[in-house]
Design an enzyme around this catalytic site. Sequence first.
Site, PDB file in Angstrom:
ATOM      1  N   SER A   7     -23.081  51.679  45.262  1.00 24.25           N
ATOM      2  CA  SER A   7     -22.483  50.705  46.179  1.00 24.25           C
ATOM      3  C   SER A   7     -23.103  49.349  45.857  1.00 24.25           C
ATOM      4  O   SER A   7     -24.171  49.267  45.242  1.00 24.25           O
ATOM      5  CB  SER A   7     -22.726  51.096  47.636  1.00 24.25           C
ATOM      6  OG  SER A   7     -24.099  51.331  47.889  1.00 24.25           O
ATOM      7  N   GLU A   9     -23.840  45.108  47.133  1.00 16.14           N
ATOM      8  CA  GLU A   9     -23.910  44.116  48.199  1.00 16.14           C
ATOM      9  C   GLU A   9     -23.590  42.740  47.653  1.00 16.14           C
ATOM     10  O   GLU A   9     -24.099  42.333  46.610  1.00 16.14           O
ATOM     11  CB  GLU A   9     -25.307  44.117  48.827  1.00 16.14           C
ATOM     12  CG  GLU A   9     -25.439  43.132  49.984  1.00 16.14           C
ATOM     13  CD  GLU A   9     -26.753  43.278  50.704  1.00 16.14           C
ATOM     14  OE1 GLU A   9     -26.953  44.339  51.345  1.00 16.14           O
ATOM     15  OE2 GLU A   9     -27.583  42.357  50.631  1.00 16.14           O
ATOM     16  N   ASP A 101     -32.374  38.447  60.539  1.00 19.22           N
ATOM     17  CA  ASP A 101     -33.483  37.503  60.400  1.00 19.22           C
ATOM     18  C   ASP A 101     -33.283  36.338  61.355  1.00 19.22           C
ATOM     19  O   ASP A 101     -32.160  35.886  61.568  1.00 19.22           O
ATOM     20  CB  ASP A 101     -33.562  36.974  58.971  1.00 19.22           C
ATOM     21  CG  ASP A 101     -33.866  38.079  57.966  1.00 19.22           C
ATOM     22  OD1 ASP A 101     -34.639  38.987  58.332  1.00 19.22           O
ATOM     23  OD2 ASP A 101     -33.341  38.022  56.843  1.00 19.22           O
ATOM     24  N   PHE A 210     -38.884  35.794  46.946  1.00 17.39           N
ATOM     25  CA  PHE A 210     -38.180  36.536  47.995  1.00 17.39           C
ATOM     26  C   PHE A 210     -38.943  37.808  48.353  1.00 17.39           C
ATOM     27  O   PHE A 210     -39.084  38.153  49.533  1.00 17.39           O
ATOM     28  CB  PHE A 210     -36.766  36.867  47.519  1.00 17.39           C
ATOM     29  CG  PHE A 210     -35.907  37.541  48.556  1.00 17.39           C
ATOM     30  CD1 PHE A 210     -35.801  37.019  49.825  1.00 17.39           C
ATOM     31  CD2 PHE A 210     -35.193  38.695  48.243  1.00 17.39           C
ATOM     32  CE1 PHE A 210     -35.001  37.640  50.785  1.00 17.39           C
ATOM     33  CE2 PHE A 210     -34.406  39.321  49.195  1.00 17.39           C
ATOM     34  CZ  PHE A 210     -34.310  38.788  50.464  1.00 17.39           C
ATOM     35  N   HIS A 259     -27.846  51.679  45.851  1.00 21.32           N
ATOM     36  CA  HIS A 259     -27.203  50.492  46.415  1.00 21.32           C
ATOM     37  C   HIS A 259     -27.768  49.265  45.716  1.00 21.32           C
ATOM     38  O   HIS A 259     -28.974  49.014  45.766  1.00 21.32           O
ATOM     39  CB  HIS A 259     -27.477  50.411  47.923  1.00 21.32           C
ATOM     40  CG  HIS A 259     -26.789  49.268  48.603  1.00 21.32           C
ATOM     41  ND1 HIS A 259     -25.432  49.260  48.846  1.00 21.32           N
ATOM     42  CD2 HIS A 259     -27.265  48.085  49.098  1.00 21.32           C
ATOM     43  CE1 HIS A 259     -25.102  48.133  49.473  1.00 21.32           C
ATOM     44  NE2 HIS A 259     -26.194  47.398  49.616  1.00 21.32           N
TER      45      HIS A 259
END
Length: 288
Positions: A7, A9, A101, A210, A259
């Site tokens: 999958s 994102e 967030d 990040f 993912h």
Amino acid sequence: MTTPAVSFEFFPPKNLEASFRLWDTVQVLAPLNPRFVSVTYGAGGTTRDLTRDAVATLHKNSGLNVAAHLTCVKATREETLEIANAFAEAGVTEIVALRGDPPQEDGKFTVHPGGFASSVELIAALKETGKFTIRVGAYPEKHPEAASEAADVAYLKRKFDAGADEAITQFFFDTEHFLRFRDACAKAGIDKPIVPGIMPIENWKGIRRFALNTGTSVPAWLDEAFDKAERDDRQDLFATALCTEMCTDLIAEGVDKLHFYTLNRPELTRDVCHALGVTPSVRLENVA
């Protein structure tokens, strides 16, 4: 080697150029027949409307199973459920339910007046509608706000008890973090799927920043390896090999779903999937 189900994102586009990049990303990755694709919210709910528009367009035009991110940030319960119901009416019945967030200026999450206080409350409300498959976040390394790794596992169990169907983890650089987390979840009685989140490294310095902000540990050897790859102008080759090896190790440990966080830059994700045996089976036509 077993071929995993995958999958992807995406994040919603903020301008015309980014829109073209998203559609290019979809065209590159759709032929790999993903289980679903998801579209994120920005921090603090800053891209809520953009997410809704991107989800609707992808659902209408791509032929993909599209999941929408939904958070508790800056909205009442009624407003959040109104968004969820609009997704359902449009035929989108997959939700990634997150606390979300906080806005950058706030620094920490505060409950919106009349809003959901936690992802657990949001999951329970979505479950009560009976309309959605619900996915949630999970943390193979301690969440920055969690008291301990054991507390993360306990909280994930609360999410599943509230009605979640599947969890997707934060990305990681060491497969042992995921495998230990999976074992701890099983020991805690969690028997629902926990899918590792995979981050192909397009830009090491950006991903490194990040990672540190989200509590993901960064092995020192990776700094050295990417420095050398950059000097040799082989960053993409090294990133592809690194990600493929990590996925292969996970598959060898019984992982059958992956993912990918694409950052709307599909080439590395595509190349890793090809290396894992995930090859085109459906060609997407006329995405607009």
